[in-house]
Scaffold this motif. Sequence first.
Motif, PDB file in Angstrom:
ATOM      1  N   GLY A  62      21.569 134.837  62.316  1.00  0.00           N
ATOM      2  CA  GLY A  62      20.162 135.186  62.218  1.00  0.00           C
ATOM      3  C   GLY A  62      19.246 134.057  62.637  1.00  0.00           C
ATOM      4  N   PHE A  63      18.040 134.421  63.063  1.00  0.00           N
ATOM      5  CA  PHE A  63      17.022 133.428  63.433  1.00  0.00           C
ATOM      6  C   PHE A  63      15.675 133.912  62.942  1.00  0.00           C
ATOM      7  N   GLN A  64      15.001 133.065  62.154  1.00  0.00           N
ATOM      8  CA  GLN A  64      13.707 133.410  61.568  1.00  0.00           C
ATOM      9  C   GLN A  64      12.631 132.441  62.043  1.00  0.00           C
ATOM     10  N   VAL A  65      11.448 132.984  62.333  1.00  0.00           N
ATOM     11  CA  VAL A  65      10.276 132.192  62.710  1.00  0.00           C
ATOM     12  C   VAL A  65       9.138 132.550  61.775  1.00  0.00           C
ATOM     13  N   ARG A  66       8.496 131.538  61.182  1.00  0.00           N
ATOM     14  CA  ARG A  66       7.312 131.730  60.344  1.00  0.00           C
ATOM     15  C   ARG A  66       6.173 130.906  60.924  1.00  0.00           C
ATOM     16  N   HIS A  67       4.980 131.506  61.013  1.00  0.00           N
ATOM     17  CA  HIS A  67       3.845 130.823  61.644  1.00  0.00           C
ATOM     18  C   HIS A  67       2.566 131.094  60.863  1.00  0.00           C
ATOM     19  N   ASN A  68       1.800 130.029  60.583  1.00  0.00           N
ATOM     20  CA  ASN A  68       0.471 130.122  59.992  1.00  0.00           C
ATOM     21  C   ASN A  68      -0.536 129.569  60.998  1.00  0.00           C
ATOM     22  N   SER A  69      -1.610 130.308  61.241  1.00  0.00           N
ATOM     23  CA  SER A  69      -2.575 129.892  62.266  1.00  0.00           C
ATOM     24  C   SER A  69      -3.426 128.713  61.828  1.00  0.00           C
ATOM     25  N   GLU A  70      -3.677 128.572  60.517  1.00  0.00           N
ATOM     26  CA  GLU A  70      -4.537 127.500  60.011  1.00  0.00           C
ATOM     27  C   GLU A  70      -3.779 126.634  59.009  1.00  0.00           C
ATOM     28  N   VAL A  71      -3.670 125.341  59.305  1.00  0.00           N
ATOM     29  CA  VAL A  71      -3.004 124.395  58.406  1.00  0.00           C
ATOM     30  C   VAL A  71      -3.806 123.102  58.361  1.00  0.00           C
ATOM     31  N   LEU A  72      -3.540 122.280  57.355  1.00  0.00           N
ATOM     32  CA  LEU A  72      -4.192 120.982  57.260  1.00  0.00           C
ATOM     33  C   LEU A  72      -3.584 120.013  58.269  1.00  0.00           C
ATOM     34  N   PRO A  73      -4.331 118.969  58.670  1.00  0.00           N
ATOM     35  CA  PRO A  73      -3.791 117.986  59.607  1.00  0.00           C
ATOM     36  C   PRO A  73      -2.499 117.364  59.072  1.00  0.00           C
ATOM     37  N   GLY A  74      -1.529 117.157  59.978  1.00  0.00           N
ATOM     38  CA  GLY A  74      -0.251 116.578  59.595  1.00  0.00           C
ATOM     39  C   GLY A  74       0.792 117.598  59.199  1.00  0.00           C
ATOM     40  N   ILE A  75       0.442 118.891  59.179  1.00  0.00           N
ATOM     41  CA  ILE A  75       1.366 119.955  58.807  1.00  0.00           C
ATOM     42  C   ILE A  75       1.571 120.864  60.016  1.00  0.00           C
ATOM     43  N   ARG A  76       2.807 121.159  60.335  1.00  0.00           N
ATOM     44  CA  ARG A  76       3.106 122.012  61.473  1.00  0.00           C
ATOM     45  C   ARG A  76       2.853 123.479  61.138  1.00  0.00           C
ATOM     46  N   ARG A  77       2.407 124.202  62.145  1.00  0.00           N
ATOM     47  CA  ARG A  77       2.097 125.618  61.948  1.00  0.00           C
ATOM     48  C   ARG A  77       3.342 126.495  61.890  1.00  0.00           C
ATOM     49  N   THR A  78       4.420 126.092  62.555  1.00  0.00           N
ATOM     50  CA  THR A  78       5.581 126.964  62.719  1.00  0.00           C
ATOM     51  C   THR A  78       6.826 126.369  62.081  1.00  0.00           C
ATOM     52  N   ASP A  79       7.560 127.199  61.338  1.00  0.00           N
ATOM     53  CA  ASP A  79       8.854 126.836  60.755  1.00  0.00           C
ATOM     54  C   ASP A  79       9.902 127.811  61.280  1.00  0.00           C
ATOM     55  N   THR A  80      11.104 127.299  61.548  1.00  0.00           N
ATOM     56  CA  THR A  80      12.201 128.162  61.995  1.00  0.00           C
ATOM     57  C   THR A  80      13.423 127.941  61.118  1.00  0.00           C
ATOM     58  N   LEU A  81      14.286 128.957  61.077  1.00  0.00           N
ATOM     59  CA  LEU A  81      15.506 128.889  60.289  1.00  0.00           C
ATOM     60  C   LEU A  81      16.604 129.655  61.021  1.00  0.00           C
ATOM     61  N   ALA A  82      17.721 128.993  61.309  1.00  0.00           N
ATOM     62  CA  ALA A  82      18.882 129.625  61.922  1.00  0.00           C
ATOM     63  C   ALA A  82      20.009 129.671  60.887  1.00  0.00           C
ATOM     64  N   THR A  83      20.671 130.824  60.754  1.00  0.00           N
ATOM     65  CA  THR A  83      21.706 131.003  59.742  1.00  0.00           C
ATOM     66  C   THR A  83      22.938 131.683  60.337  1.00  0.00           C
ATOM     67  N   THR A  84      24.087 131.385  59.752  1.00  0.00           N
ATOM     68  CA  THR A  84      25.332 132.100  60.011  1.00  0.00           C
ATOM     69  C   THR A  84      25.917 132.443  58.650  1.00  0.00           C
ATOM     70  N   ASN A  85      25.908 133.726  58.297  1.00  0.00           N
ATOM     71  CA  ASN A  85      26.228 134.144  56.940  1.00  0.00           C
ATOM     72  C   ASN A  85      27.364 135.158  56.895  1.00  0.00           C
ATOM     73  N   LEU A  86      28.024 135.174  55.739  1.00  0.00           N
ATOM     74  CA  LEU A  86      28.965 136.230  55.432  1.00  0.00           C
ATOM     75  C   LEU A  86      28.210 137.351  54.744  1.00  0.00           C
ATOM     76  N   VAL A  87      28.380 138.590  55.209  1.00  0.00           N
ATOM     77  CA  VAL A  87      27.624 139.733  54.720  1.00  0.00           C
ATOM     78  C   VAL A  87      28.559 140.684  53.976  1.00  0.00           C
ATOM     79  N   TYR A  88      28.127 141.128  52.809  1.00  0.00           N
ATOM     80  CA  TYR A  88      28.847 142.149  52.057  1.00  0.00           C
ATOM     81  C   TYR A  88      27.980 143.394  51.984  1.00  0.00           C
ATOM     82  N   ASN A  89      28.447 144.488  52.550  1.00  0.00           N
ATOM     83  CA  ASN A  89      27.692 145.737  52.539  1.00  0.00           C
ATOM     84  C   ASN A  89      27.970 146.509  51.255  1.00  0.00           C
ATOM     85  N   LEU A  90      26.904 146.830  50.542  1.00  0.00           N
ATOM     86  CA  LEU A  90      27.014 147.502  49.260  1.00  0.00           C
ATOM     87  C   LEU A  90      27.332 148.984  49.432  1.00  0.00           C
TER      88      LEU A  90
END
Length: 270
Positions: A242-270
């Motif tokens: 999986g790959f996730q992107v989170r973005h906020n248009s307005e942030v304080l100086p010194g803080i990045r607007r975009t965060d990303t997360l890449a995952t490789t997971n084991l999935v159990y289907n209920l």
Amino acid sequence: MKNILMTGLALATLATFAAQAQDTSSGVQTSSGTWTGSGELGFASTTGNSRSQNINAKLKLHQETNQWKNDFFADWLRTKGQVTVVNAAGNSYKQLDTTASRYDFGASAGYKLDPRSYIVAAGRYDHDDFAANRWQGTVSIGYGYMALKTDRTQLSFEIGPGYTEYQPATGFVTINNEEVLYKEPRQSQAVARGLINYKYRITDNTSFEDTFLTEAGSKNTYLQNDAGVAVSMTKKLAIKVGFQVRHNSEVLPGIRRTDTLATTNLVYNL
């Protein structure tokens, strides 16, 4: 107001269970009276010249009847990494510190107007110690439409008004030519919420899913996109990238607007 947001989210969650109880008590024939879903778990650890620990977990539940379309999700992430610290004496040493700490959860209850369209009430809350906002919560109501639903493909849209409250992270501002820490007060705004969910079964054991969320307001616009490919090993177990992107248009100086997360997971289907 934070308590109001949490209460609204709890009510949205309870509405999904109330919907199920209502269908059962009224004797309405349902197409699927049980909850289905999946749980994900991923863990990574390194030692030696560098040290790190990462663990993330996800839970998704779904129920669809002739009258209701209900969903619930919860995510958790925690990461520790090796950092260099300098003490008061000027000596440096390495230690394992938390570099990511996040949890979020949400629910939606959709009342079907016909086989394709529905009215949906939704709520979500997330807390992140290392993001542009320490926490943010949203409640909304809107209209949903299932544009495409076949054995291989699903495409749905949701849109409607909502209300968001959030706490910006501490940033830096320049005062008298010096950078100092600054914490903004809690913010709130009306938002326009939009959601697009796309699912495609590539082969009998391989599937792709992409979910795009936007909460657009006058003070800040939040965007999140989650994409993932799952390969089934058995009826119950799968591997998912999986790959996730989170973005906020307005942030304080010194803080990045975009965060990303890449995952490789084991999935159990209920």
